[in-house]
Scaffold this active site. Structure first.
Site, PDB file in Angstrom:
ATOM      1  N   LYS A  28       0.857  -1.199   0.000  1.00  8.17           N
ATOM      2  CA  LYS A  28       0.000   0.000   0.000  1.00  8.17           C
ATOM      3  C   LYS A  28       0.887   1.241   0.000  1.00  8.17           C
ATOM      4  CE  LYS A  28      -3.985   1.888   2.560  1.00  8.17           C
ATOM      5  NZ  LYS A  28      -4.876   1.698   3.712  1.00  8.17           N
ATOM      6  N   SER A  64      -9.859   1.731   2.696  1.00 12.21           N
ATOM      7  CA  SER A  64      -8.963   2.480   1.852  1.00 12.21           C
ATOM      8  C   SER A  64      -7.933   1.646   1.090  1.00 12.21           C
ATOM      9  CB  SER A  64      -8.222   3.511   2.703  1.00 12.21           C
ATOM     10  OG  SER A  64      -7.384   2.871   3.630  1.00 12.21           O
ATOM     11  N   SER A  92     -10.244  -0.720   6.791  1.00 11.94           N
ATOM     12  CA  SER A  92      -9.590  -0.503   5.489  1.00 11.94           C
ATOM     13  C   SER A  92      -8.864  -1.708   4.903  1.00 11.94           C
ATOM     14  CB  SER A  92      -8.605   0.663   5.585  1.00 11.94           C
ATOM     15  OG  SER A  92      -9.295   1.884   5.546  1.00 11.94           O
TER      16      SER A  92
END
Lengths: 93, 491
Positions: free
Chosen positions: B78, B153, B177
């Site tokens: 990420k 997210s 997330s």
């Protein structure tokens, strides 16, 4: 209820420029959000200690000794502007 | 069968037996990821040195060196985790050209274990969002249907694994997330106990809630990756010194003697028919494996969303104060229009650098912390947080694992919820309480909707009891056998 002055004041506190259009949108959205959030006031919390860290924190000791850290060049590598080993900013007063 | 659909464990075996080199594996995934990325937008950037890193693993193997448990396996990270020398943007204009001078502890541990960084995965700006639509680099799409969101997210991390652009990835979870996008994309996603995994070098959102964790095709893959990234770190004083068990070696689908709790507040009439059926099917599976199922009650979870957003935005407003346009990050063009004072210098750079959701949360958080409102908002929320955490502790006296839906519905359409932030926040209704209480939680694939969209089931356990959670997930995974179904993104 949050009003325009509140929002302006908060934007100043947060050092965040907000356009008049953004401000109108935020005001509407934040009123709805804060209305929804207000339901926490129903919960009785007298004498309850606020919880900040959810798992138990252990004491974390280390020797107080000199260790290697980031070199100046590396620390300055992402600076928008720099002079030598200093961060450069425009005159602001 | 192409290797791209194989699990991390299968790939690791191929490399270990010498059937494929790390370079071949990395090249295969790099080519596929670069080919599919224009459609899925799962990656913000690729690691130009990925093949070099893979080559080093191959060389070390040739020299007979003892290689780590992830030797030669390429991973998507990420773009919230710092990678030394590799651009780390947090999907924000603020950091669009930021090149970290050091790596996050999680990244260092993965590389020490032999993993290769394939590239940096898309996300909602500063991890603030539930759809990956708040990215400065454009929305990521759900590989199962490009008109749907992948969740957020960690949308890019989930989509990359679902589309087999990477065999596994790292996400972060502040209020769901990791679990929510894993659920929307049909993969496994794990949020560890707070304190298991170091937050050092991860762009901070809400420090008392943030945890990084694995996103993979199988439960065993997640267990192994979590073993690698867990453990105490001198750079993060909230990490725990507890021993990190070998979860992946102790997996068992035999659930005899285990009590699985169903929080009745999580089974509301808002849940879609497809989701309900998938979750009920999982309940039947755990019963068939010998677990006893019992209803539990957590009355305070109904306040989960307000407590979470009050605390998360407050912490965010403080964490994001560091972006001042002085030392790194976006600075407004003051040569053209000079600032009249220092406040304007900061305000303009920040106003230009942050996207609208990030600004909304900074304003909300600053408001909640400002004098006159602190007691009613931040302090109140933190008090209710303690009461909520106590309810969870009590629930875990009556059961070992909690089982529930992850979200009320499968993935929604792109654009469907962007105009109404409160609607977007309500997405996290079943996931935020896990973070507030610091519990381990995960999403494991449970089936598909009638439209062919994935549905997951959420499991959570008591602090530091990841093993029990993994075992229940493993039992569900083995019974459903969904791991060999993947989306056809080429179409």
């Amino acid at each position: 209820m949050i009003n325009e002055q509140d929002l302006e004041k908060v934007a100043v506190l947060a050092r965040l420029s907000v356009s008049p259009e953004e401000s109108q949108t935020y005001l509407k959205q934040m009123s709805a959000i804060l209305d929804y959030f207000d339901q926490v006031s129903e919960v009785k919390t007298e004498g309850v200690d606020p919880l900040v860290t959810p798992t138990q924190i252990e004491e974390f000791w280390r020797e107080d000794e000199v260790r290697e850290t980031l070199e100046a060049e590396k620390a300055l590598a992402n600076a928008p502007e720099k002079v030598g080993h200093l961060f450069k900013v425009p005159p602001v007063v | 069968m192409s290797i791209v659909h194989q699990s991390l464990f299968e790939l690791k075996e191929l490399i270990n037996k010498g059937e494929m080199t790390a370079v071949e594996v990395t090249e295969t995934f790099l080519n596929r990821a670069q080919q599919l990325n224009p459609k899925v937008n799962a990656f913000i950037s690729f690691n130009e040195k990925a093949l070099e890193e893979a080559q080093r693993v191959d060389q070390r193997r040739q020299q007979g060196e003892d290689l780590g448990p992830l030797a030669g396996v390429p991973l998507a990270i990420k773009d919230l985790l710092c990678t030394e020398g590799l651009k780390t943007t947090a999907a924000s204009k603020m950091l669009h050209n930021f090149i970290p001078p050091y790596s996050a502890t999680v990244v260092e541990r993965l590389q020490t274990a032999g993993a290769v960084v394939l590239g940096k995965a898309n996300l909602d700006e500063f991890a603030m969002g539930s759809s990956n639509e708040n990215s400065f680099f454009g929305p990521c799409k759900n590989p199962w249907s490009l008109e749907h969101v992948p969740g957020g997210s960690s949308g890019g991390s989930a989509a990359a694994v679902a589309a087999s652009m990477a065999p596994a990835s790292i996400g972060t979870d502040t209020g769901g997330s990791i679990r929510q996008p894993a659920n929307f994309c049909g993969i496994v996603g794990v949020k560890p106990t707070y304190g298991r995994v170091s937050r050092y070098g991860i762009v901070a959102f809400a420090s008392s809630l943030d945890q990084a964790g694995p996103m993979t095709k199988t439960v065993k893959d997640s267990a192994l990756m979590l073993e690698v990234i867990s453990g105490q770190d001198p750079h993060d004083s909230t990490t725990s010194s507890r021993r990190v068990p070998r979860w992946s070696e102790a997996l068992s689908e035999n659930l005899k003697g285990l009590k699985v709790g169903l929080p009745k507040e999580y089974f509301s009439d808002q849940i879609s028919e497809d989701t309900r059926k998938a979750v009920e099917n999982c309940i039947e599976i755990v019963k068939a494996q010998g677990a006893e199922v019992t209803e539990v009650s957590l009355p305070l979870v109904k306040y989960g969303i307000p407590i979470y957003y009050l605390i998360a935005t407050s912490e965010a407003s403080s964490n994001l104060a560091r972006y001042d346009g002085v030392r790194f990050g976006h600075r407004s063009n003051f040569q053209e229009i000079p600032a009249k004072d220092l406040a304007e210098f900061y305000s303009r750079s920040r106003g230009e650098g942050f996207g609208s959701e990030v600004k909304r949360r900074i304003i909300l958080g600053t408001y909640c912390l400002s004098s006159g409102y602190y007691d009613a908002y931040y302090k109140k929320a933190s008090q209710v947080r303690r009461l909520l955490t106590e309810q969870f502790k009590k629930a875990f006296e009556a059961c070992d694992v909690l089982l529930s839906p992850v979200t009320t519905h499968p993935a929604f359409r792109l654009g469907e919820r962007v105009a109404d932030p409160l609607q977007m926040y309500l997405n996290d209704i079943y996931t935020t309480a896990t973070n507030l209480a610091g519990l381990p939680g995960m999403s494991v694939p449970a089936g598909f909707s009638q439209d062919g969209l994935p549905i997951g089931v959420q499991l959570s356990a008591a602090h530091f009891d990841e093993q029990t959670m993994f075992n229940v997930a493993y039992a569900i995974e083995q019974a459903l056998n969904l791991t060999k179904r993947w989306p056809d993104v080429q179409q």
